[in-house]
Write a protein that holds these residues in place. Structure first.
Motif, PDB file in Angstrom:
ATOM      1  N   PHE A  97       1.981   6.797  -6.751  1.00  0.00           N
ATOM      2  CA  PHE A  97       0.888   7.704  -7.110  1.00  0.00           C
ATOM      3  C   PHE A  97       1.310   9.162  -6.905  1.00  0.00           C
ATOM      4  CE2 PHE A  97      -2.894  10.137  -6.340  1.00  0.00           C
ATOM      5  CZ  PHE A  97      -3.802   9.653  -7.254  1.00  0.00           C
ATOM      6  N   LEU A  98       1.869   9.468  -5.740  1.00  0.00           N
ATOM      7  CA  LEU A  98       2.251  10.848  -5.426  1.00  0.00           C
ATOM      8  C   LEU A  98       3.391  11.352  -6.306  1.00  0.00           C
ATOM      9  CD1 LEU A  98       1.911  10.831  -1.542  1.00  0.00           C
ATOM     10  CD2 LEU A  98       0.415  11.971  -3.201  1.00  0.00           C
ATOM     11  N   GLN A  99       4.200  10.442  -6.830  1.00  0.00           N
ATOM     12  CA  GLN A  99       5.280  10.852  -7.721  1.00  0.00           C
ATOM     13  C   GLN A  99       4.781  11.158  -9.138  1.00  0.00           C
ATOM     14  OE1 GLN A  99       8.247  11.692  -6.679  1.00  0.00           O
ATOM     15  NE2 GLN A  99       7.719  11.038  -4.620  1.00  0.00           N
ATOM     16  N   LYS A 100       3.589  10.696  -9.485  1.00  0.00           N
ATOM     17  CA  LYS A 100       3.063  10.877 -10.837  1.00  0.00           C
ATOM     18  C   LYS A 100       2.515  12.280 -11.091  1.00  0.00           C
ATOM     19  CE  LYS A 100       1.829   6.140 -11.969  1.00  0.00           C
ATOM     20  NZ  LYS A 100       0.730   5.214 -12.287  1.00  0.00           N
ATOM     21  N   SER A 101       2.145  12.980 -10.061  1.00  0.00           N
ATOM     22  CA  SER A 101       1.552  14.301 -10.230  1.00  0.00           C
ATOM     23  C   SER A 101       2.430  15.353  -9.575  1.00  0.00           C
ATOM     24  CB  SER A 101       0.152  14.337  -9.602  1.00  0.00           C
ATOM     25  OG  SER A 101      -0.429  15.610  -9.799  1.00  0.00           O
ATOM     26  N   GLN A 102       2.344  16.566 -10.064  1.00  0.00           N
ATOM     27  CA  GLN A 102       3.064  17.681  -9.457  1.00  0.00           C
ATOM     28  C   GLN A 102       2.116  18.648  -8.760  1.00  0.00           C
ATOM     29  OE1 GLN A 102       5.387  19.637 -12.422  1.00  0.00           O
ATOM     30  NE2 GLN A 102       6.855  17.992 -12.563  1.00  0.00           N
ATOM     31  N   PHE A 103       0.816  18.478  -8.988  1.00  0.00           N
ATOM     32  CA  PHE A 103      -0.158  19.430  -8.471  1.00  0.00           C
ATOM     33  C   PHE A 103      -1.133  18.762  -7.515  1.00  0.00           C
ATOM     34  CE2 PHE A 103       0.943  20.811 -12.780  1.00  0.00           C
ATOM     35  CZ  PHE A 103       1.481  22.062 -12.493  1.00  0.00           C
ATOM     36  N   MET A 104      -1.547  19.536  -6.524  1.00  0.00           N
ATOM     37  CA  MET A 104      -2.616  19.091  -5.648  1.00  0.00           C
ATOM     38  C   MET A 104      -3.544  20.271  -5.402  1.00  0.00           C
ATOM     39  SD  MET A 104      -0.911  18.693  -1.877  1.00  0.00           S
ATOM     40  CE  MET A 104      -0.277  20.093  -0.960  1.00  0.00           C
ATOM     41  N   GLN A 105      -4.767  19.956  -5.063  1.00  0.00           N
ATOM     42  CA  GLN A 105      -5.731  20.976  -4.709  1.00  0.00           C
ATOM     43  C   GLN A 105      -5.889  20.942  -3.194  1.00  0.00           C
ATOM     44  OE1 GLN A 105      -6.424  18.700  -7.354  1.00  0.00           O
ATOM     45  NE2 GLN A 105      -5.503  20.299  -8.605  1.00  0.00           N
ATOM     46  N   ILE A 106      -5.865  22.128  -2.601  1.00  0.00           N
ATOM     47  CA  ILE A 106      -6.026  22.258  -1.155  1.00  0.00           C
ATOM     48  C   ILE A 106      -7.315  23.021  -0.903  1.00  0.00           C
ATOM     49  CG2 ILE A 106      -5.076  23.163   0.999  1.00  0.00           C
ATOM     50  CD1 ILE A 106      -2.363  23.291  -0.460  1.00  0.00           C
ATOM     51  N   ALA A 107      -8.189  22.458  -0.103  1.00  0.00           N
ATOM     52  CA  ALA A 107      -9.431  23.131   0.272  1.00  0.00           C
ATOM     53  C   ALA A 107      -9.310  23.629   1.706  1.00  0.00           C
ATOM     54  CB  ALA A 107     -10.615  22.179   0.137  1.00  0.00           C
ATOM     55  N   THR A 108      -9.654  24.890   1.891  1.00  0.00           N
ATOM     56  CA  THR A 108      -9.689  25.508   3.212  1.00  0.00           C
ATOM     57  C   THR A 108     -11.086  26.084   3.402  1.00  0.00           C
ATOM     58  OG1 THR A 108      -8.865  27.609   2.296  1.00  0.00           O
ATOM     59  CG2 THR A 108      -7.221  26.083   3.194  1.00  0.00           C
ATOM     60  N   VAL A 109     -11.343  26.578   4.614  1.00  0.00           N
ATOM     61  CA  VAL A 109     -12.665  27.152   4.865  1.00  0.00           C
ATOM     62  C   VAL A 109     -12.540  28.291   5.881  1.00  0.00           C
ATOM     63  CG1 VAL A 109     -13.316  25.563   6.727  1.00  0.00           C
ATOM     64  CG2 VAL A 109     -15.082  26.594   5.304  1.00  0.00           C
ATOM     65  N   LEU A 128       0.831  -1.192   0.000  1.00  0.00           N
ATOM     66  CA  LEU A 128       0.000   0.000   0.000  1.00  0.00           C
ATOM     67  C   LEU A 128       0.879   1.260   0.000  1.00  0.00           C
ATOM     68  CD1 LEU A 128      -2.793   1.230   0.028  1.00  0.00           C
ATOM     69  CD2 LEU A 128      -2.791   1.026   2.525  1.00  0.00           C
ATOM     70  N   LYS A 129       1.919   1.262   0.820  1.00  0.00           N
ATOM     71  CA  LYS A 129       2.850   2.398   0.838  1.00  0.00           C
ATOM     72  C   LYS A 129       3.495   2.590  -0.530  1.00  0.00           C
ATOM     73  CE  LYS A 129       5.257   3.311   4.645  1.00  0.00           C
ATOM     74  NZ  LYS A 129       6.215   3.134   5.743  1.00  0.00           N
ATOM     75  N   ASP A 130       3.873   1.502  -1.169  1.00  0.00           N
ATOM     76  CA  ASP A 130       4.487   1.581  -2.499  1.00  0.00           C
ATOM     77  C   ASP A 130       3.521   2.178  -3.525  1.00  0.00           C
ATOM     78  OD1 ASP A 130       6.770   0.433  -1.417  1.00  0.00           O
ATOM     79  OD2 ASP A 130       6.373  -1.567  -2.240  1.00  0.00           O
ATOM     80  N   VAL A 131       2.264   1.784  -3.457  1.00  0.00           N
ATOM     81  CA  VAL A 131       1.256   2.305  -4.378  1.00  0.00           C
ATOM     82  C   VAL A 131       1.057   3.798  -4.151  1.00  0.00           C
ATOM     83  CG1 VAL A 131      -1.222   2.261  -4.930  1.00  0.00           C
ATOM     84  CG2 VAL A 131       0.043   0.120  -4.726  1.00  0.00           C
TER      85      VAL A 131
END
Length: 127
Positions: free
Chosen positions: A17-29, A10-13
């Motif tokens: 996965f996290l190495q495949k993307s450079q962007f993330m969306q952060i939601a705040t409120v 699971l850690k390997d997956v």
């Protein structure tokens, strides 16, 4: 049907996965009004996600009063493959900025001005 995976698999997956993307969306409120933004991120061996933002950005201001976030990382929009997380965001302490900068630089290249901006207080590095 999902196969059973051990913790290491699971850690390997997740790492792959996290190495495949450079962007993330952060939601705040703030005041029951959500906000979402897209940022570059880097990840360490403990799966802490790091990003850098100017202090005057809306999400940075909102995180000063409410550290709870929702995060989404998408690697394949056509097949709707993504990961959603919830957690808390914390500003990286000044004595750890160099370590965070190293993690970020390994992914995006070494830019001395990035560290200088964080050290000046104009920007914040969060995890």
């Amino acid at each position: 049907m999902m196969r059973s995976r051990n913790k290491q698999q699971l850690k390997d997956v997740i790492e792959e996965f996290l190495q495949k993307s450079q962007f993330m969306q952060i939601a705040t409120v703030k005041d029951n009004r959500p906000w979402i933004c897209t940022v570059n991120y880097a990840v360490d061996n403990d799966f802490n996600l790091y990003w850098m933002s100017l202090r005057n950005r809306r999400h940075s201001k909102e995180l000063e009063n409410n550290q709870h976030v929702a995060i989404s990382v998408v690697v394949d929009t056509a097949n709707k493959i993504g990961m959603q997380l919830t957690g808390t965001a914390h500003e990286v302490p000044e004595d750890s900025l160099s370590d965070a900068h190293k993690i970020y630089s390994e992914r995006y290249g070494d830019k001395a001005e990035r560290l200088a901006e964080a050290q000046s207080g104009d920007a914040t590095v969060r995890t």
